[in-house]
Design a protein around this motif. Sequence first.
Motif, PDB file in Angstrom:
ATOM      1  N   GLU A   1       0.824  -1.215   0.000  1.00 17.98           N
ATOM      2  CA  GLU A   1       0.000   0.000   0.000  1.00 17.98           C
ATOM      3  C   GLU A   1       0.851   1.255   0.000  1.00 17.98           C
ATOM      4  N   ASP A   2       2.180   1.112  -0.078  1.00 23.90           N
ATOM      5  CA  ASP A   2       3.139   2.212  -0.030  1.00 23.90           C
ATOM      6  C   ASP A   2       3.222   2.870   1.338  1.00 23.90           C
ATOM      7  N   ASP A   3       2.791   2.164   2.360  1.00 18.47           N
ATOM      8  CA  ASP A   3       2.990   2.628   3.730  1.00 18.47           C
ATOM      9  C   ASP A   3       4.391   2.240   4.183  1.00 18.47           C
ATOM     10  N   GLY A   4       4.925   3.007   5.128  1.00 21.97           N
ATOM     11  CA  GLY A   4       6.228   2.678   5.671  1.00 21.97           C
ATOM     12  C   GLY A   4       6.195   1.351   6.425  1.00 21.97           C
ATOM     13  N   TYR A   5       7.291   0.637   6.380  1.00 20.74           N
ATOM     14  CA  TYR A   5       7.371  -0.653   7.065  1.00 20.74           C
ATOM     15  C   TYR A   5       8.658  -0.696   7.880  1.00 20.74           C
ATOM     16  N   LEU A   6       8.539  -1.099   9.128  1.00 26.46           N
ATOM     17  CA  LEU A   6       9.696  -1.259   9.994  1.00 26.46           C
ATOM     18  C   LEU A   6      10.002  -2.746  10.128  1.00 26.46           C
ATOM     19  N   LEU A   7      11.191  -3.130   9.739  1.00 23.52           N
ATOM     20  CA  LEU A   7      11.587  -4.537   9.790  1.00 23.52           C
ATOM     21  C   LEU A   7      11.920  -4.923  11.227  1.00 23.52           C
ATOM     22  N   PRO A   8      11.199  -5.878  11.800  1.00 20.37           N
ATOM     23  CA  PRO A   8      11.502  -6.298  13.178  1.00 20.37           C
ATOM     24  C   PRO A   8      12.927  -6.842  13.272  1.00 20.37           C
TER      25      PRO A   8
END
Length: 282
Positions: free
Chosen positions: A114-121
């Motif tokens: 969705e082009d939202d930011g993603y934080l990689l755990p």
Amino acid sequence: VVGFDEQLKPYVTDPDGKPRKALPKPGAKDDAEHAAAEYKRFSALKKDVRAVAADQISRLETAMVLGRRWPAAEFEQLLAGHPLLWHLVRRLVWRTTAGEAFRCAEDRTYATVEDDGYLLPPDAEVGIAHPLELGAALAEWSAVFADYEILQPFPQLGRPVATLDDAEKAATTLKRFEGLKVPVGKVLGLTQRGWVRGEPQDAGIECWISRPAPGGFSVVVDLDPGIAAGDVTWEPEQALGAIWLDDTGGGHWRRLGSTRPFGDLDPVTASEVLADLEGLTR
């Protein structure tokens, strides 16, 4: 500005952003010493990258097929943070073992479909998503890459996929390709996709070709009349015989004792095997 395309071929852009295949040749107003040295430096860069590009692209495609995973820290250091491999990494969809898919944006942040930011755990494990693993989101990811005009280094989102039917999963041999006659060159071409030629038998004939599968067994395809190890063109056409699963990766004589059903193959491996064999017909 120097950049790299989806095949790691270097290019330069003019001050207005227009791409060029090479640096402009030194002109009369350029510093004669420095301009000539930089022109040679860019030529050397193209040569050096050409030597590693094909191997790295093949390495990543194999990692996708085999389900290779990297701990988050290694992914960020060795792949997303690598100055050269980054140009391949950002053209692929990645997926954690928890099922979260993301891509690497040009600013080196991560984004969802969705082009939202993603934080990689930090405790995540990351791999290259096979299209079968993306499910219904495959079409959305394809649309995102099309919108951003992102070309991929190897087929991922547009990769052919195939499945075994219920009868094939229960069977110990795969019948749909038996008797198929193909040029020996196409059979040998399977080695570029992870298949291994069988050990030469009597008179130096290779009677099968196999593909290792996760779990320690192999998919084996019997060949008739077989490939002559000393001269692969001796028999220009090969007929596919029995296709079966072997626990040792051995030869066709072991088939009589094989009891593994094709349902033992994971969906990704099954899809890759079917796509490879279907590719022999094209």
